[in-house]
Design a protein around this motif. Structure first.
Motif, PDB file in Angstrom:
ATOM      1  N   ASP A   1       0.798  -0.967   0.031  1.00 46.26           N
ATOM      2  CA  ASP A   1       0.288  -0.435   0.027  1.00 46.26           C
ATOM      3  C   ASP A   1       0.927   1.406   0.005  1.00 46.26           C
ATOM      4  O   ASP A   1       0.639   2.339   0.996  1.00 46.26           O
ATOM      5  CB  ASP A   1      -0.473  -0.066   1.288  1.00 46.26           C
ATOM      6  CG  ASP A   1      -2.164  -0.465   1.175  1.00 46.26           C
ATOM      7  OD1 ASP A   1      -2.403  -1.548  -0.151  1.00 46.26           O
ATOM      8  OD2 ASP A   1      -1.938  -1.667   2.195  1.00 46.26           O
TER       9      ASP A   1
ATOM     10  N   TRP B   1      14.039  -0.908   8.039  1.00 46.83           N
ATOM     11  CA  TRP B   1      13.434  -1.674   7.653  1.00 46.83           C
ATOM     12  C   TRP B   1      14.563  -3.575   7.656  1.00 46.83           C
ATOM     13  O   TRP B   1      13.685  -4.192   8.096  1.00 46.83           O
ATOM     14  CB  TRP B   1      12.258  -1.698   6.432  1.00 46.83           C
ATOM     15  CG  TRP B   1      12.844  -1.692   4.761  1.00 46.83           C
ATOM     16  CD1 TRP B   1      13.413  -0.504   4.596  1.00 46.83           C
ATOM     17  CD2 TRP B   1      13.445  -2.913   4.260  1.00 46.83           C
ATOM     18  NE1 TRP B   1      14.103  -0.980   3.170  1.00 46.83           N
ATOM     19  CE2 TRP B   1      13.716  -2.439   3.314  1.00 46.83           C
ATOM     20  CE3 TRP B   1      13.012  -4.537   4.194  1.00 46.83           C
ATOM     21  CZ2 TRP B   1      14.184  -3.522   1.782  1.00 46.83           C
ATOM     22  CZ3 TRP B   1      13.645  -5.113   3.491  1.00 46.83           C
ATOM     23  CH2 TRP B   1      14.458  -4.972   2.361  1.00 46.83           C
TER      24      TRP B   1
ATOM     25  N   ASN C   1       7.251  -6.540   5.835  1.00 45.37           N
ATOM     26  CA  ASN C   1       6.011  -5.481   7.170  1.00 45.37           C
ATOM     27  C   ASN C   1       6.718  -3.962   7.543  1.00 45.37           C
ATOM     28  O   ASN C   1       5.830  -3.265   7.591  1.00 45.37           O
ATOM     29  CB  ASN C   1       5.149  -6.541   8.113  1.00 45.37           C
ATOM     30  CG  ASN C   1       4.726  -7.396   7.063  1.00 45.37           C
ATOM     31  OD1 ASN C   1       3.876  -7.762   6.681  1.00 45.37           O
ATOM     32  ND2 ASN C   1       4.311  -9.100   8.655  1.00 45.37           N
ATOM     33  N   ARG C   2       7.494  -3.948   7.894  1.00 51.05           N
ATOM     34  CA  ARG C   2       8.359  -2.905   8.668  1.00 51.05           C
ATOM     35  C   ARG C   2       8.442  -1.813   7.284  1.00 51.05           C
ATOM     36  O   ARG C   2       8.417  -0.852   7.604  1.00 51.05           O
ATOM     37  CB  ARG C   2       9.507  -3.470   8.981  1.00 51.05           C
ATOM     38  CG  ARG C   2      10.058  -4.052  10.966  1.00 51.05           C
ATOM     39  CD  ARG C   2      10.918  -4.437  11.483  1.00 51.05           C
ATOM     40  NE  ARG C   2      12.175  -4.614  10.554  1.00 51.05           N
ATOM     41  CZ  ARG C   2      11.989  -6.406  10.415  1.00 51.05           C
ATOM     42  NH1 ARG C   2      11.926  -6.705  11.374  1.00 51.05           N
ATOM     43  NH2 ARG C   2      13.805  -6.500  10.127  1.00 51.05           N
TER      44      ARG C   2
ATOM     45  N   GLN D   1       7.196  -1.511   4.883  1.00 53.51           N
ATOM     46  CA  GLN D   1       5.429  -0.907   4.826  1.00 53.51           C
ATOM     47  C   GLN D   1       5.055  -0.080   5.896  1.00 53.51           C
ATOM     48  O   GLN D   1       4.776   1.054   5.695  1.00 53.51           O
ATOM     49  CB  GLN D   1       3.981  -1.825   5.049  1.00 53.51           C
ATOM     50  CG  GLN D   1       2.750  -1.274   5.252  1.00 53.51           C
ATOM     51  CD  GLN D   1       2.484  -0.978   3.153  1.00 53.51           C
ATOM     52  OE1 GLN D   1       3.141  -1.221   2.381  1.00 53.51           O
ATOM     53  NE2 GLN D   1       2.170  -0.151   2.963  1.00 53.51           N
ATOM     54  N   ASN D   2       4.995  -0.329   7.061  1.00 56.07           N
ATOM     55  CA  ASN D   2       4.972   0.847   8.494  1.00 56.07           C
ATOM     56  C   ASN D   2       6.134   1.738   8.480  1.00 56.07           C
ATOM     57  O   ASN D   2       5.674   3.626   8.706  1.00 56.07           O
ATOM     58  CB  ASN D   2       5.221  -0.374   9.544  1.00 56.07           C
ATOM     59  CG  ASN D   2       3.812  -1.028   9.076  1.00 56.07           C
ATOM     60  OD1 ASN D   2       3.086  -0.568   9.160  1.00 56.07           O
ATOM     61  ND2 ASN D   2       4.292  -2.105  10.752  1.00 56.07           N
ATOM     62  N   ILE D   3       7.551   1.731   7.954  1.00 55.69           N
ATOM     63  CA  ILE D   3       7.743   2.851   8.546  1.00 55.69           C
ATOM     64  C   ILE D   3       7.810   3.792   7.407  1.00 55.69           C
ATOM     65  O   ILE D   3       7.597   5.291   7.013  1.00 55.69           O
ATOM     66  CB  ILE D   3       9.118   2.664   7.678  1.00 55.69           C
ATOM     67  CG1 ILE D   3      10.245   1.453   8.723  1.00 55.69           C
ATOM     68  CG2 ILE D   3      10.488   3.794   7.679  1.00 55.69           C
ATOM     69  CD1 ILE D   3      10.891   0.455   9.205  1.00 55.69           C
TER      70      ILE D   3
ATOM     71  N   ASN E   1       5.354   4.464   5.209  1.00 53.66           N
ATOM     72  CA  ASN E   1       3.812   5.075   5.625  1.00 53.66           C
ATOM     73  C   ASN E   1       4.421   6.286   5.952  1.00 53.66           C
ATOM     74  O   ASN E   1       3.149   6.619   5.733  1.00 53.66           O
ATOM     75  CB  ASN E   1       2.857   3.889   6.221  1.00 53.66           C
ATOM     76  CG  ASN E   1       2.167   2.621   5.007  1.00 53.66           C
ATOM     77  OD1 ASN E   1       1.696   3.140   4.574  1.00 53.66           O
ATOM     78  ND2 ASN E   1       1.258   1.803   6.187  1.00 53.66           N
ATOM     79  N   THR E   2       4.931   5.917   7.068  1.00 55.00           N
ATOM     80  CA  THR E   2       4.949   7.411   7.726  1.00 55.00           C
ATOM     81  C   THR E   2       5.880   8.851   6.791  1.00 55.00           C
ATOM     82  O   THR E   2       6.025   9.521   7.005  1.00 55.00           O
ATOM     83  CB  THR E   2       6.841   6.863   8.304  1.00 55.00           C
ATOM     84  OG1 THR E   2       7.683   7.229   8.107  1.00 55.00           O
ATOM     85  CG2 THR E   2       5.881   6.254   9.710  1.00 55.00           C
TER      86      THR E   2
END
Length: 155
Positions: free
Chosen positions: A23, A42, A145-146, A148-150, A152-153
């Protein structure tokens, strides 16, 4: 629960196909693979070198809590097309694994989503199967997954 990063290993072949939908816009997904500061976050490793260009090279290193090197990998970038493709070698030092050839393909799926396909070729089926005996699929899922999360910011 199904893992978001899929690892496909066809019986009798010396290759892996790794596929993940993110995403994230294509430009951010690509940036997460070429910006040392983002890669370090990540992947949880130190980027010693990362030359995002044809004939460039890269080197990563991970340390334990006492400063001992527990992982070191390096390679050469053979093809570099921004937001599309990176072709590189991957060699883990001090392991029984031989050099691998990796083809990273980045493609947009919508304006805000993208897909990463990594085609990895091993010297032999036995080496590929040996890699699959490790918690490889879980590790790459955790890393993605990391990512994606990192990233995203950074949106």
């Amino acid at each position: 629960m199904k893992q978001k990063t899929q690892v496909h290993a066809e019986e009798g072949k010396q290759e892996l196909m790794i596929v993940r939908d993110f995403d994230l816009p294509l430009e951010l997904l690509f940036k997460a693979h070429i910006e040392p500061e983002i890669v370090e976050q990540w992947m949880g490793t130190t980027v010693l070198k990362l030359e995002g260009k044809k004939h460039g090279s890269w080197q990563f290193e991970t340390h334990d809590g006492k400063g001992n090197i527990v992982f070191r990998a390096n390679g050469t970038i053979h093809e570099f097309i921004p937001n599309q493709k990176i072709t590189r070698t991957f060699e883990m030092e001090n392991t029984p694994f031989d050099v691998q050839l990796e083809f990273f393909n980045f493609e947009p799926t919508t304006k805000n989503t993208s897909k990463l396909t990594i085609h990895t070729i091993f010297r032999s089926v036995a080496l590929r199967d040996q890699m699959l005996q490790l918690p490889f699929a879980q590790g790459i899922n955790m890393a993605h997954n990391r990512l994606q999360n990192i990233v995203n910011t950074l949106k």
